[in-house]
Design a protein around this motif. Structure first.
Motif, PDB file in Angstrom:
ATOM      1  N   LEU A 278      29.395 -60.792  65.163  1.00  0.00           N
ATOM      2  CA  LEU A 278      29.392 -60.943  66.618  1.00  0.00           C
ATOM      3  C   LEU A 278      30.797 -61.197  67.155  1.00  0.00           C
ATOM      4  CD1 LEU A 278      26.148 -63.014  67.136  1.00  0.00           C
ATOM      5  CD2 LEU A 278      26.538 -60.634  67.762  1.00  0.00           C
ATOM      6  N   ALA A 279      31.622 -61.923  66.419  1.00  0.00           N
ATOM      7  CA  ALA A 279      33.002 -62.159  66.850  1.00  0.00           C
ATOM      8  C   ALA A 279      33.787 -60.848  66.866  1.00  0.00           C
ATOM      9  CB  ALA A 279      33.677 -63.179  65.943  1.00  0.00           C
ATOM     10  N   ASN A 280      33.545 -59.996  65.879  1.00  0.00           N
ATOM     11  CA  ASN A 280      34.225 -58.695  65.849  1.00  0.00           C
ATOM     12  C   ASN A 280      33.783 -57.823  67.014  1.00  0.00           C
ATOM     13  OD1 ASN A 280      35.645 -59.344  63.552  1.00  0.00           O
ATOM     14  ND2 ASN A 280      34.192 -58.359  62.165  1.00  0.00           N
ATOM     15  N   GLU A 281      32.512 -57.881  67.373  1.00  0.00           N
ATOM     16  CA  GLU A 281      32.023 -57.088  68.500  1.00  0.00           C
ATOM     17  C   GLU A 281      32.597 -57.593  69.816  1.00  0.00           C
ATOM     18  OE1 GLU A 281      27.794 -56.830  68.540  1.00  0.00           O
ATOM     19  OE2 GLU A 281      27.712 -55.891  66.559  1.00  0.00           O
ATOM     20  N   MET A 282      32.811 -58.892  69.937  1.00  0.00           N
ATOM     21  CA  MET A 282      33.369 -59.455  71.160  1.00  0.00           C
ATOM     22  C   MET A 282      34.849 -59.113  71.305  1.00  0.00           C
ATOM     23  SD  MET A 282      30.876 -60.902  72.708  1.00  0.00           S
ATOM     24  CE  MET A 282      31.607 -61.989  73.899  1.00  0.00           C
TER      25      MET A 282
END
Length: 68
Positions: A56-60
């Motif tokens: 999720l951090a990579n997607e953000m």
């Protein structure tokens, strides 16, 4: 994002499984095996949430598409 919402429910179901294991008679599961199972589920949930948070951090961090 949906996987992060389902993770606590999955953990609760997996932790509840030892409650339905037979307590007496044939096929009884020892308490040592039950504790190992609970610890393994706990470790698995930690690893799963760690992986989901990284994903999720990579997607953000990715910029949104500029196409309409």
């Amino acid at each position: 994002m949906d996987a992060a919402r389902v993770t606590p429910i999955l953990a609760l179901i997996l932790w509840s499984l030892p409650l339905i294991w037979p307590q007496s008679g044939e096929g009884t599961v020892s308490s040592a095996i039950a504790l190992i199972y609970i610890f393994a589920v706990w470790s698995g949930v930690i690893l799963l949430t760690w992986g989901l948070s990284r994903q999720l951090a990579n997607e953000m961090d990715e910029p949104p598409d500029s196409e309409p």
